[in-house]
Design an enzyme around this catalytic site. Structure first.
Site, PDB file in Angstrom:
ATOM      1  N   CYS A   2      50.501  45.838 -10.528  1.00  0.00           N
ATOM      2  CA  CYS A   2      52.008  46.152 -11.057  1.00  0.00           C
ATOM      3  C   CYS A   2      51.996  47.324 -12.182  1.00  0.00           C
ATOM      4  O   CYS A   2      51.194  47.389 -12.904  1.00  0.00           O
ATOM      5  CB  CYS A   2      52.548  45.108 -11.870  1.00  0.00           C
ATOM      6  SG  CYS A   2      52.855  43.708 -10.686  1.00  0.00           S
ATOM      7  N   ASN A 108      53.845  42.517 -15.963  1.00  0.00           N
ATOM      8  CA  ASN A 108      52.429  42.793 -15.383  1.00  0.00           C
ATOM      9  C   ASN A 108      51.698  41.524 -15.879  1.00  0.00           C
ATOM     10  O   ASN A 108      51.519  41.499 -17.213  1.00  0.00           O
ATOM     11  CB  ASN A 108      52.068  43.830 -15.575  1.00  0.00           C
ATOM     12  CG  ASN A 108      50.523  44.112 -15.083  1.00  0.00           C
ATOM     13  OD1 ASN A 108      50.141  43.249 -13.812  1.00  0.00           O
ATOM     14  ND2 ASN A 108      49.817  45.110 -15.289  1.00  0.00           N
ATOM     15  N   GLY A 109      51.199  40.721 -15.045  1.00  0.00           N
ATOM     16  CA  GLY A 109      50.416  39.589 -15.492  1.00  0.00           C
ATOM     17  C   GLY A 109      50.477  38.393 -14.789  1.00  0.00           C
ATOM     18  O   GLY A 109      51.219  38.527 -13.802  1.00  0.00           O
ATOM     19  N   GLU A 502      38.179  48.246   3.541  1.00  0.00           N
ATOM     20  CA  GLU A 502      39.034  48.051   2.934  1.00  0.00           C
ATOM     21  C   GLU A 502      40.203  49.194   3.250  1.00  0.00           C
ATOM     22  O   GLU A 502      41.649  49.005   3.245  1.00  0.00           O
ATOM     23  CB  GLU A 502      38.957  48.252   1.343  1.00  0.00           C
ATOM     24  CG  GLU A 502      38.622  49.658   0.743  1.00  0.00           C
ATOM     25  CD  GLU A 502      38.265  49.738  -0.749  1.00  0.00           C
ATOM     26  OE1 GLU A 502      38.978  49.024  -1.571  1.00  0.00           O
ATOM     27  OE2 GLU A 502      37.487  50.386  -1.138  1.00  0.00           O
ATOM     28  N   LYS A 615      45.011  49.034  -7.115  1.00  0.00           N
ATOM     29  CA  LYS A 615      43.909  49.917  -7.919  1.00  0.00           C
ATOM     30  C   LYS A 615      43.287  49.065  -8.630  1.00  0.00           C
ATOM     31  O   LYS A 615      42.093  49.185  -8.904  1.00  0.00           O
ATOM     32  CB  LYS A 615      44.402  51.298  -8.235  1.00  0.00           C
ATOM     33  CG  LYS A 615      43.294  52.115  -8.636  1.00  0.00           C
ATOM     34  CD  LYS A 615      42.469  52.706  -7.897  1.00  0.00           C
ATOM     35  CE  LYS A 615      41.401  53.645  -8.450  1.00  0.00           C
ATOM     36  NZ  LYS A 615      40.292  53.746  -7.739  1.00  0.00           N
TER      37      LYS A 615
HETATM   38  O1  M6R Z   1      38.426  49.521 -12.108  1.00  0.00           O
HETATM   39  P1  M6R Z   1      37.084  48.601 -11.623  1.00  0.00           P
HETATM   40  O2  M6R Z   1      36.069  49.555 -11.209  1.00  0.00           O
HETATM   41  O3  M6R Z   1      36.815  47.483 -12.623  1.00  0.00           O
HETATM   42  O4  M6R Z   1      37.590  48.030 -10.161  1.00  0.00           O
HETATM   43  C1  M6R Z   1      36.608  47.063  -9.740  1.00  0.00           C
HETATM   44  C2  M6R Z   1      37.149  46.854  -8.185  1.00  0.00           C
HETATM   45  O5  M6R Z   1      38.511  46.202  -8.181  1.00  0.00           O
HETATM   46  C3  M6R Z   1      37.455  48.013  -7.426  1.00  0.00           C
HETATM   47  O6  M6R Z   1      35.860  48.848  -7.359  1.00  0.00           O
HETATM   48  C4  M6R Z   1      37.640  47.761  -5.964  1.00  0.00           C
HETATM   49  O7  M6R Z   1      36.636  46.993  -5.175  1.00  0.00           O
HETATM   50  C5  M6R Z   1      37.898  49.359  -5.072  1.00  0.00           C
HETATM   51  N1  M6R Z   1      39.144  48.991  -4.015  1.00  0.00           N
HETATM   52  C6  M6R Z   1      36.857  49.489  -4.235  1.00  0.00           C
HETATM   53  O8  M6R Z   1      37.236  50.758  -3.696  1.00  0.00           O
END
Ligand code: M6R
Length: 620
Positions: A2, A108-109, A502, A615
């Site tokens: 979000c 968001n949350g 993914e 993301k």
């Molecule tokens: O922001 P972060 O690195 O903590 O995020 C961790 C994962 O959510 C992130 O790496 C996710 O697996 C990606 N979609 C991988 O491409």
């Protein structure tokens, strides 16, 4: 997940400002988008929202004549949604209003006790329009506002009733006055102010177009925006000063430029990212790493007895590689766990444990919770993180910032290799600080790290990429994919599989090559593509033997790496320049990223916004 934006301008119109902000934040969720605008004519707030992408919201705005003077539109909020409660739909889209039209809210949350709160409101006669937890907040604030009159007071009065976590913004228009208030507990919220107005966003990416000096709210803070600035109060209601952070990148860097996708742009940025992340930290002597300026000097790294690595997703794969590096180069026992598992363990951390949390965003809810648990159990917290000023960075005793720049593609690429580079630097520093790594060996790793930049470049030439495109075309109809690796390249296999699944939605699994004979070998037939990652080095012969076991059973093998014998033993291969075994994951990852990208492109997938993903995962 979000995205929230808000703006209070000196003069309107605010709509294009909000839409620009939402476009930048769309990667945080794309189930729906919406705006709430202070409506000068009706003396209330007008909400315009739509299921799906921001393009749908644009269409809806074009169909909705705003029957009030656009120049009067000085204040507004916006939201792009990653659905948690209630499916993607127009009614579940934010902003949400109360019973009347004086206010609207974006959130968001997750409000964990929303069912009790909803039941209470319903029994008081409130009718709900959506299935979301967030609508509860709008009704609670609306009712509190009737008594308090002041929006800050109204928001403060309900926060104590909430279980869960939130970043929220509320817009109220009443009696010709606009009020814009935000609050945070958990997910991030940042503010900036310029002579033209004041802005809020859940990600600094949406603020850099206005200013590179941003202020993050602390947990429990409430902020009030006005056209000429903002005020902040802490969780106890006291006026609070929050230090401004200078954002290093500009809005152009967060743009797509001539690239078809952010993911491709970010893959190609990797040689420069390596240079930015590593070169300035290699000591002049060439045989050590200098972290003195980064809260990692002094005694933060002294006396480390054990390292506990914690992360999620791609960052976890970087953490698994970091564990090999720290054990191999520094001789320190190292464990790795998923943050989502670690946070509910009763960890037995020995004195001298360093919790190493790795995160691109610095806002991943599971990683933050796991980090806090580790600290509670006596660990010192060091983070590898890409976003300065993020919650992870602010809560850590020591930080290695990755200088990857903004990563917009949901599939992490350049942040991953930057995390690997940072892990190499950290392992060398730890090894040198306890002298378990000789000066000569440290110098060898660091000088090879410098050369790696041009070796990475050789994997991004037109010819090399054409070979990968060709490979993608000939494998896109396969029934499944296995990625196999050993040692420091085992997590590379996991990452290769994650990237492919993914963004292309093809089934792929990463496996430890030596473990395959204990089960997954049953999957092997000609429909199964098996990518074997094999770097020249001590384990190359073992991996070759695993590869032959697949070939003997009719599997379609693609060798990726620098082991010459493996490369000649397969019909399909992606050769990677030779380097030190410790650094080989940095190179071996690049062809796997490109392969995933081209398979997804051939399959017509939405590469930068894969289905169901967001993301930055700021909810549990
Ligand atoms: O922001 P972060 O690195 O903590 O995020 C961790 C994962 O959510 C992130 O790496 C996710 O697996 C990606 N979609 C991988 O491409």
């Amino acid at each position: 997940m979000c995205g929230i934006v808000g703006a209070f301008l000196a003069t309107g119109p605010v709509t294009p400002v909000l839409l620009d902000g939402l476009r930048v934040l769309e990667y945080r969720g794309y189930d729906s988008a919406g705006l709430a605008l202070a409506d000068g004519t009706s003396q209330g707030v007008r909400v315009i929202k739509s299921e799906g992408r921001i393009a749908n919201l644009d269409n809806r705005l074009a169909e909705t004549p705003l029957d009030f003077d656009a120049e009067d539109l000085c204040a507004g909020i916006g939201h792009t949604r990653w659905a948690t409660h209630g499916p993607p739909s127009d009614v579940n889209a934010h902003p949400h209003g109360g019973t009347g039209t004086r206010l609207a809210l974006v959130h968001n949350g997750i409000i964990e006790n929303y069912t009790e709160l909803k039941a209470e409101l319903q029994s008081a006669g409130v009718t709900f329009r959506s299935d979301t937890d967030s609508e509860v907040l709008a009704h609670l604030i609306e009712r509190a506002l009737e008594e308090a009159g002041d929006l800050v007071e109204a928001v403060r009065s309900i926060l104590g009733r909430l279980e869960g976590y939130y970043a929220l913004a509320v817009l109220d228009r009443h009696g010709g006055r606009n009020q814009l208030v935000c609050a945070r507990s958990g997910p991030p919220l940042a503010l900036c102010s310029t002579p033209g107005g004041t802005y809020l966003a859940s990600d600094i990416l949406a603020l850099v177009a206005h200013s590179n000096r941003v202020v993050f709210l602390d947990d429990g803070d409430i902020g009030r925006l006005q056209a000429n600035g903002f005020e902040i109060w802490d969780k106890d209601g006291r006026p609070a000063e929050r230090l401004a952070t200078t954002v290093e990148f500009n809005s152009a860097e967060a743009g797509l430029g001539h690239w078809p996708h952010f993911m491709l742009k970010e893959i190609f940025e990797q040689p420069d990212v390596l240079a930015r992340t590593a070169f300035g930290r290699i000591a002049a002597s060439g045989d050590d790493v200098d972290f003195e300026d980064e809260r990692l000097g002094g005694d933060t790294l002294a006396d480390v007895q054990r390292v506990q690595v914690i992360a999620c997703g791609t960052a976890l794969h970087a953490g698994q590689i970091a564990a090999y590096l720290i054990e191999g180069l520094a001789g320190i026992p190292t464990d790795v766990d998923f943050a989502s598992e670690f946070r509910y363990r009763s960890p037995c951390l020995v004195p001298g444990t360093l919790a190493l949390c790795i995160s691109q965003s610095g806002e991943t809810a599971d990683t933050l919770a796991a980090a806090r648990l580790a600290v509670k159990h006596g660990a010192r917290l060091v983070s590898i993180c890409n976003v300065d000023g993020s919650s992870q960075v602010r809560e850590s005793e020591g930080v290695v910032l990755t200088h990857a720049g903004p990563e917009i593609g949901v599939a992490s690429t350049k942040a991953f290799t930057a995390q690997l580079v940072s892990a190499v630097l950290l392992a060398v520093r730890l090894g040198r600080s306890r002298e378990s790594l000789s000066r000569e060996d440290a110098a060898e790793v660091l000088s090879e790290l410098r050369i790696l930049r041009s070796k990475m470049g050789s994997l991004l030439t037109k010819e090399y990429v054409e070979d990968i495109k060709h490979l993608a075309r000939s494998h896109m109809e396969q029934t499944g994919f296995l990625f196999l690796g050993r040692g420091v390249n085992f997590p590379v296999a996991l990452e290769g599989a994650l990237k492919l699944k993914e963004i292309s939605y093809m089934h792929a699994e990463g496996y430890a090559a030596g473990e395959m004979k204990h089960g997954p070998i049953a999957l092997i037939d000609s429909g199964m593509s098996v990518f074997v990652i094999n770097a020249a080095g001590p384990l190359a012969g073992k991996v070759r033997a695993n590869m032959e076991q697949v070939q003997a059973r009719g599997g379609r093998v693609v060798c990726v790496g620098s082991d010459p014998e493996s490369l000649t033993a397969t019909e399909e291969a992606l050769a990677v320049p030779e380097t030190l075994e410790w650094l080989s994951p940095i190179l071996n990852t690049i062809p796997l990223q490109l392969f995933a990208y081209h398979v997804a492109r051939l399959r017509g997938c939405d590469i930068d916004k894969p289905r169901n993903l967001a993301k930055s995962v700021t909810v549990e």
